[in-house]
Design a protein around this motif. Structure first.
Motif, PDB file in Angstrom:
ATOM      1  N   GLY A 104       0.845  -1.200   0.000  1.00 47.30           N
ATOM      2  CA  GLY A 104       0.000   0.000   0.000  1.00 47.30           C
ATOM      3  C   GLY A 104       0.874   1.242   0.000  1.00 47.30           C
ATOM      4  N   GLY A 105       0.236   2.384  -0.221  1.00 44.30           N
ATOM      5  CA  GLY A 105       0.978   3.623  -0.360  1.00 44.30           C
ATOM      6  C   GLY A 105       1.726   4.029   0.902  1.00 44.30           C
ATOM      7  N   ALA A 106       1.049   3.951   2.046  1.00 45.65           N
ATOM      8  CA  ALA A 106       1.678   4.378   3.302  1.00 45.65           C
ATOM      9  C   ALA A 106       2.933   3.552   3.559  1.00 45.65           C
ATOM     10  CB  ALA A 106       0.688   4.223   4.449  1.00 45.65           C
ATOM     11  N   ASN A 109       5.777   4.717   1.464  1.00 42.55           N
ATOM     12  CA  ASN A 109       6.364   5.973   1.949  1.00 42.55           C
ATOM     13  C   ASN A 109       7.173   5.759   3.223  1.00 42.55           C
ATOM     14  OD1 ASN A 109       5.515   7.642  -0.130  1.00 42.55           O
ATOM     15  ND2 ASN A 109       3.497   7.943   0.781  1.00 42.55           N
ATOM     16  N   PHE A 132      -0.397  14.576   1.564  1.00 41.37           N
ATOM     17  CA  PHE A 132      -0.903  13.351   2.197  1.00 41.37           C
ATOM     18  C   PHE A 132      -0.020  12.177   1.780  1.00 41.37           C
ATOM     19  CE2 PHE A 132      -3.549   9.506   2.244  1.00 41.37           C
ATOM     20  CZ  PHE A 132      -4.028   9.561   3.535  1.00 41.37           C
ATOM     21  N   HIS A 133       0.414  11.409   2.783  1.00 40.71           N
ATOM     22  CA  HIS A 133       1.278  10.267   2.460  1.00 40.71           C
ATOM     23  C   HIS A 133       0.791   8.957   3.052  1.00 40.71           C
ATOM     24  CE1 HIS A 133       4.108  12.973   0.559  1.00 40.71           C
ATOM     25  NE2 HIS A 133       4.153  13.713   1.651  1.00 40.71           N
ATOM     26  N   GLY A 134      -0.335   8.957   3.797  1.00 45.52           N
ATOM     27  CA  GLY A 134      -0.867   7.688   4.294  1.00 45.52           C
ATOM     28  C   GLY A 134      -1.123   7.708   5.787  1.00 45.52           C
ATOM     29  N   GLU A 207       4.581  15.483  -2.955  1.00 45.50           N
ATOM     30  CA  GLU A 207       3.755  14.972  -4.051  1.00 45.50           C
ATOM     31  C   GLU A 207       3.978  15.944  -5.228  1.00 45.50           C
ATOM     32  OE1 GLU A 207      -0.523  13.859  -2.729  1.00 45.50           O
ATOM     33  OE2 GLU A 207       0.293  15.134  -1.176  1.00 45.50           O
ATOM     34  N   ASP A 240       6.379  11.389  -4.033  1.00 44.55           N
ATOM     35  CA  ASP A 240       5.290  10.440  -3.799  1.00 44.55           C
ATOM     36  C   ASP A 240       4.369  10.526  -5.016  1.00 44.55           C
ATOM     37  OD1 ASP A 240       2.834   9.322  -3.180  1.00 44.55           O
ATOM     38  OD2 ASP A 240       2.808  10.014  -1.110  1.00 44.55           O
ATOM     39  N   ILE A 242       2.132   8.216  -5.731  1.00 49.79           N
ATOM     40  CA  ILE A 242       1.127   7.177  -5.503  1.00 49.79           C
ATOM     41  C   ILE A 242      -0.193   7.517  -6.192  1.00 49.79           C
ATOM     42  CG2 ILE A 242      -0.311   6.223  -3.614  1.00 49.79           C
ATOM     43  CD1 ILE A 242       2.547   6.178  -2.094  1.00 49.79           C
ATOM     44  N   GLN A 243      -0.562   8.790  -6.165  1.00 47.82           N
ATOM     45  CA  GLN A 243      -1.796   9.184  -6.849  1.00 47.82           C
ATOM     46  C   GLN A 243      -1.499   9.784  -8.233  1.00 47.82           C
ATOM     47  OE1 GLN A 243      -6.027  11.400  -5.847  1.00 47.82           O
ATOM     48  NE2 GLN A 243      -4.657  10.899  -4.217  1.00 47.82           N
ATOM     49  N   LYS A 269      -1.546   2.750  -5.733  1.00 47.14           N
ATOM     50  CA  LYS A 269      -2.866   2.914  -6.357  1.00 47.14           C
ATOM     51  C   LYS A 269      -3.013   2.198  -7.704  1.00 47.14           C
ATOM     52  CE  LYS A 269      -4.501   7.056  -3.962  1.00 47.14           C
ATOM     53  NZ  LYS A 269      -5.684   6.565  -3.274  1.00 47.14           N
TER      54      LYS A 269
END
Ligand code: PLP
Length: 427
Positions: A104-106, A109, A132-134, A207, A240, A242-243, A269
């Protein structure tokens, strides 16, 4: 079947946006247990790059499940995960060709922070207010998008400092873009002057396009200035993605818009077409600073997720997906910008590719309006369209369609959205 009959068995921690019980999905649509169809402009929170249950992703998953589910990537290797690593290296920028797969993303990170500290031998991490990082303790420690994510869990990971994210629409220095002299970058310099000696800082995590915090695109001159400053002090840059990664912004990774290759990049993601997978990418030199066993995971590199991820990469090439993202994204921006001119409750339209948001405001003073946003969201849901908000004040409306969204689906969603905005503004 109703959610209320089961709710008591679930922790209330997840902020459920609806009570829907969804039983199937195809492309841009999901269907609930009562057979009602919804246009899904959330897609698992920007996860399903090719929509729900793309046949090629489903086929790849099925084939892998019937062959091998897991034997732990700690112990053995799998063809799918090995091929994924090799293929991913073709897509990642610069020398980011060495990977650590997680779930998962968190988690990715957390791992990126560990890697940066280990490689540099320095403790400090600088994160951005707004990012936001998780939700693990590590990821919460570097998350500055909402104080509720950090509520009642202190003490967090030490030696983390925050600097403002360059958010031009809500500039903390009240400067317009034309007058901007990068006060936010000066803030980072002050952090070095007053709070932590730069040679004690391992990394800055950012991000490249802010997600949950409001789909904010930083100005090029900020990213250039930041990169230069970090290089001068041997501080690593962690992006990051992730998104923002996997084509969402119209390039494979958002970093490519800025022409900057970070030292470490995290992905999640959309990577595995809807299955849980994340990844830390870095250079061989940085990754090789980890001794075997210093980082690990039972499920990371899972062959079923890797098979799905390979199918995603295949589709990216086959369908020339970036062309669709750029074409539909430009159209989406144009339509939203027209609406902004018509309805003063839309204060800002921003984003790149299909990572696009509209920010709702009180027209009299431009202050954030979650009320208007909620009216719009509720209206959309009443017309069977799933939507998602963003931003610390919950007044951003994010569009997270699949990357292969068709014009017809986009138009359908935009028509509902416009009707919702018109209704909210008329109230
Ligand atoms: C940019 C970014 N980083 C990290 C995360 C955390 O990912 P996960 O929920 O998979 O842990 C998210 C999730 O929204 C995200 O958008």
């Amino acid at each position: 079947m109703e959610f209320k009959d089961y709710q008591q068995y679930l922790s209330p921690a997840l902020a459920k946006a609806t009570d829907l019980i969804v039983k199937k999905g195809q492309g841009c649509y999901v269907e609930d247990v009562n057979g009602v169809e919804y246009l899904d402009f959330v897609q698992g929170i920007a996860v399903n790059a090719f929509g729900h249950c793309h046949p090629k992703i489903v086929a790849a998953i099925k084939e892998q499940v019937e062959t091998l589910i897991t034997a732990s990537f700690n112990l053995v290797n799998y063809p799918a995960t090995l091929k994924l690593a090799k293929e991913l290296a073709e897509f990642t920028p610069g020398e980011l060709n060495t990977f650590f797969f997680s779930n998962g993303g968190a988690e990715a990170n957390d791992g990126a922070v560990k890697l940066a500290r280990n490689y540099t031998g320095r403790p400090g991490i600088i994160a951005m207010r707004g990012s936001f990082h998780g939700r693990t303790i590590g990821a919460c420690s570097i998350t500055g998008s909402n104080s509720k994510y950090r509520k009642n869990i202190e003490p967090l990971v030490p030696s983390v400092y925050f600097t403002p994210y360059p958010n031009c629409f809500r500039c903390p220095y009240n400067t317009s873009c034309d007058e901007c002299s990068l006060e936010c970058l000066r803030e980072l310099q002050w952090t070095f002057d007053y709070l932590i000696y730069p040679e004690n800082v391992a990394a800055v995590i950012m991000e490249p396009v802010m997600g949950e915090g409001g789909y904010v695109v930083p100005p090029q001159k900020y990213v250039d200035g930041l990169n230069k400053m970090l290089k001068e002090h041997g501080i690593l840059l962690i992006f990051d993605e992730i998104q923002s990664g996997f084509g969402r912004t119209g390039k494979m990774f958002a970093s490519e818009h800025f022409g900057i290759v970070p030292d470490i990049m995290t992905m999640g993601k959309a990577i595995a077409g809807g299955l849980p997978m994340s990844c830390i990418a870095s250079t061989k030199e940085i990754m090789d600073s980890w001794m075997a066993g210093m980082h690990g995971t039972t499920f990371g590199g899972h062959p079923v997720c890797a098979a799905a991820a390979l199918a995603v990469l295949g589709l990216m090439k086959e369908e020339n997906i970036l062309d669709n993202v750029n074409g539909q994204g430009a159209y989406l921006k144009e339509r939203l910008t027209e609406m902004k001119e018509k309805y003063p409750i839309i204060g800002d339209v921003r984003g790149l590719g299909l990572m696009m948001a509209a920010e709702f405001v009180n027209p009299e003073d431009n202050s954030p309006s979650a009320d208007y946003l909620n009216m719009v969201k509720d209206y959309c849901l009443s017309k069977n369209m799933l939507t998602l908000s963003c931003g610390v004040y919950g007044n951003g409306f994010r569009f997270a369609t699949p990357l292969n969204v068709a014009r017809e689906e986009l138009d359908k969603g935009l028509a509902i959205f416009e009707e919702a905005v018109k209704t909210a503004w008329g109230k």
